[in-house]
Scaffold this active site. Structure first.
Site, PDB file in Angstrom:
ATOM      1  N   HIS A 222       1.773   4.462  -2.855  1.00  0.00           N
ATOM      2  CA  HIS A 222       1.902   5.912  -2.656  1.00  0.00           C
ATOM      3  C   HIS A 222       3.286   6.399  -3.122  1.00  0.00           C
ATOM      4  CE1 HIS A 222      -1.777   6.879  -0.523  1.00  0.00           C
ATOM      5  NE2 HIS A 222      -1.565   5.990   0.427  1.00  0.00           N
TER       6      HIS A 222
ATOM      7  N   HIS B 162       0.830  -1.205   0.000  1.00  0.00           N
ATOM      8  CA  HIS B 162       0.000   0.000   0.000  1.00  0.00           C
ATOM      9  C   HIS B 162       0.871   1.265   0.000  1.00  0.00           C
ATOM     10  CE1 HIS B 162      -3.725   2.274   1.178  1.00  0.00           C
ATOM     11  NE2 HIS B 162      -2.816   3.086   1.715  1.00  0.00           N
ATOM     12  N   GLU B 163       1.787   1.351   0.952  1.00  0.00           N
ATOM     13  CA  GLU B 163       2.645   2.539   1.023  1.00  0.00           C
ATOM     14  C   GLU B 163       3.561   2.622  -0.195  1.00  0.00           C
ATOM     15  OE1 GLU B 163       1.753   4.693   3.024  1.00  0.00           O
ATOM     16  OE2 GLU B 163       0.575   3.463   4.398  1.00  0.00           O
TER      17      GLU B 163
END
EC number: 3.4.17.19
Lengths: 507, 507
Positions: free
Chosen positions: B273, B269-270
């Site tokens: 980003h 997820h990160e």
């Protein structure tokens, strides 16, 4: 009236606090760049550093600051100021005076020059090719000669440079101190080199896993009373300690898996620097006084811990077992005395940063004598490599085979840091003086090491040195703590006695 | 004339570059505070952060900046500006307009209010005691209601808040999108809850050493084409990614040794980003356009990777062996299908940050409906806990037993971030639309996952989204990439089809 005075003082304190905040963020970026910042962001980060540094420079030389300083100097105002404010005013004035006397164009050109010179030096050093670096160094020396005239000096020109690193120290003092050191150390080096009973060292160079070295480093730092809640330990290429504020003072080290001494003594050394910065009185936070007072006093702290604690026989009476526990069996057949002699092996070498505690000062004295001659126009850059080699032969009895292991080895001259080198040896001299003074109050120094009870040692240093930050000058600290000026006799006494013992010369 | 124009543009660009440099140093301090800064330096560091943030605020609202903006808007000047300059002017104008309409005293009081509110909230949450927090939240809601009037809005008051996080989005659009999501998801949750064949999950909760999880995380990030030369991976309590500049975008994660999913899906997820920030075109560096365009588009990137890649069956066809290699035998008796069903277990829960990909949007919709009602004066803070519990029951069929696991669970409201929540669900809706569009150009999407060849996926996202930074608005990106506005039907289709499969409802 009183209200106006208070307001001016408060406004000044707010102003210098802002400068300190910028400096703290610069410090964090510098730490980050040297401990793990990603490669591809580095050039952008350098620009950010440049922007913030320019801001600090602008604030440190601004009309606004001058206004505060003038206002606070008015007699009726001055007398009512807090001591910390007075000290901060003096520090700001000193910096300002220096900046004001340098022609801005010359300063700007010099920043660019040294930046380019460092790049040229890297290559010249690798190629052992002094000629390509010579034009840069000539310009740097030329600037530093002019600098001494701009900022002024009493006596020797070189005193102007000393003032940047070791305020209060002069060529007269240093010539005397270094002269005595030379006189004692040059024959001592010869003596130990010729000693028949050389220490055994083969056991030093065995595989020692980095993670075990780290565990050991952490345990020793804790014993030294380094506060991990106010710091952290990371790895880097060229170890350093950095104080961002007394609650955040970071140590770095590196782990050579074939030579544990790099990490052990390096960590203790940087830990000594860190203890200084961690224990500055909180009242100095936000002012230019919230840092070590000079390079030399800082080095006195790191060398105190590295040499007078870390290389002491009694320290290893306590910690040898811990070392063995972390090692992979390399010390199993080595008794404590053999170990102690091994870690204190000494002798002439070519490279300063690899030198032992006994010969290190001679490397420094060589550089001091050469740069003093350069600044005074008694030596020209073209003749420097030859002068370097002669000096090494004179002091250490060794001669570099090329300039890469000679005159080109250090970053200090390419970066323009003339006047810096003496601090290293002065710090060592100070450290020996402090040790003598400490032993009067802590006569059981040796027993403390044997027990691993290092807190009283740290506390003595905090009481006498750390807490004051930059509010006392080096010689003031020395005088208050030891009752003397710079006196090399304790260091000489220590080295002669220790190394005759290690090399079994008197036995 | 031309020279003057160029000079004004250049001066403006220098000015905004300086702002970006301050922001970069703020970003580094924020990262540091959350990844390992020593505890005792934190309050001093907060002061430094405050100083630099004030500087950014002052520069973003200064007369100097207004002068540049006015000058650059003159027709003869404007037409000759570079596109990046024009976009930067627009962005500066937008921020400036917002700041200018807020009464400075109210703003200052609000900063203090939310800071105190966060402290009060921490305690209230632990004590499950809404009453002590209620007065803070009432003031925060009151400020946000007034805020909508100060900055202005068309249609619904709440649109003023949306504009801060998701420019271009309105209550009309979101009501429609979230209405459709609700209509599909509420019965779907019921369907899977009642499904007879529930996934096996016991094997998920076995000891998995942190260092192995780290090795795995690094390998997956590399597959995603996260560039470790332009970033680093560290641990923290609440994981995040932060872009300091495109050459330095850092990912953080945490390792739960009894549930590997936290690190694996959190890192992916990160990483999503981070890929966004690493791949913004370099031409935007030093401008306010060098960041993701909105919270929602940012979340579309992280959720794309986490759910459409990381929770895809084909991804694990490739990576299950790697997972097994790093694990301590916990998957040895678990076949790939059982594993796949296990990591996709879903169902109603009380806590948003622990929710699965299927129910997550319902948690968001609940918050959106409540905060919209609060802002429009249709709901008062005193009635919020009851309204919260009813909403949870309506959407998810569960009711908190106390406010600690209910209305008090999130930091967003205490910190004043009204209008933020919708971005999470919008990002998920966008992600499903992007996936549909991507599959037209990469029809072998599934095969790419099977091979672990994730580069084409990353490149498609860079080409269509990353490179533009903030130079395109969310709906513009969506339109250019998918040919549509916000359309939840792809997400609904995906969830229905996937979860009926996982729960073997259609089988």
């Amino acid at each position: 009236m009183t209200t106006e005075t208070e307001t001016l003082e408060e406004r000044f304190l707010t102003y210098i606090k802002k400068i300190s905040h910028f400096e703290e963020s610069i410090g964090l970026m510098a730490w980050d760049l040297r401990t793990g910042a990603p490669r591809k962001g580095a050039s952008q980060r350098s620009e950010v550093l440049g922007t913030l540094s320019s801001e600090v420079f602008a604030m440190s030389t601004s009309k606004e600051l001058k206004g505060y300083l003038e206002g606070l100097r008015e007699t009726s105002v001055w007398s009512k100021l807090a001591e910390v404010t007075k000290g901060s005013v003096e520090e700001c004035e000193k910096q300002l005076k220096k900046y004001e006397n340098i022609p801005p164009q010359e300063f700007k050109a010099y920043v660019i020059l040294t930046s380019n010179a460092e790049v040229a030096w890297e290559k010249a050093k690798n190629d052992a090719d002094f000629k390509t670096f010579q034009p840069y160094l000539e310009k740097i020396v030329d600037y530093n000669r002019k600098y001494t005239e701009w900022v002024g000096y009493k006596g020797n020109k070189y005193n102007a440079l000393l003032d940047d690193y070791e305020p209060g120290l002069t060529v007269d003092i240093i010539d005397d101190v270094f002269g005595k050191l030379k006189k004692a150390l040059v024959p001592l080096v010869k003596e130990i080199t010729e000693a028949k009973d050389q220490p055994q060292t083969d056991f030093l160079f065995q595989p020692f896993p980095a993670k075990n070295q780290e565990a050991l480093s952490r345990e020793i730092l804790e014993s030294m009373r380094y506060d991990f809640d106010a710091g952290r330990l990371d790895t880097t290429v060229h170890p350093f300690a950095i104080g961002l504020n007394p609650g955040d003072v970071r140590v770095t080290t590196k782990y050579d898996e074939m030579d544990f001494r790099t990490a052990v003594f390096g960590t203790i050394h940087e830990g000594g620097h860190a203890l200084y910065e961690q224990n500055i009185d909180e009242k100095f936070i936000g002012t230019p006084l919230c840092t070590g007072t000079s390079m030399g006093i800082h080095e006195s702290q790191s060398l105190f811990w590295e040499n007078f604690v870390g290389r002491h026989f009694s320290f290893w009476e306590k910690y040898y077992d811990l070392l063995k526990k972390n090692a992979n069996g390399q010390f199993d057949d080595i008794d404590l005395h053999t170990f102690y002699r091994g870690i204190n092996v000494a002798g002439p070498s070519l490279i300063r940063i690899e030198a032992d505690e006994m010969t290190y000062s001679l490397h420094i004295i060589a550089r001091y004598e050469l740069e003093k001659a350069l600044i005074n126009g008694e030596l020209e850059v073209a003749d420097l490599p030859g002068a370097w080699n002669d000096k090494m032969e004179e002091l250490l009895g060794v001669r570099p085979s090329h300039d890469g292991e000679g005159v080109l080895q250090d970053v200090h001259w390419p970066s323009g840091a003339f006047g810096y080198f003496p601090s290293y040896a002065l710090g060592y001299v100070y450290a020996a003086q402090l040790k003598k003074a400490m032993e009067k109050e802590l006569p059981d120094f040796k027993q403390l090491l044997q027990k691993g009870d290092l807190a009283p040692i740290k506390e003595w240093l905090t009481k006498n040195i750390h807490q004051y930050g930059k509010s006392k000058e080096p010689l003031e600290i020395l005088k208050d703590t030891t009752g003397e000026g710079v006196n090399p006799s304790y260091l000489i006494e220590y080295l002669e006695s220790k190394y005759r013992n290690v090399y079994r010369i008197t036995e």
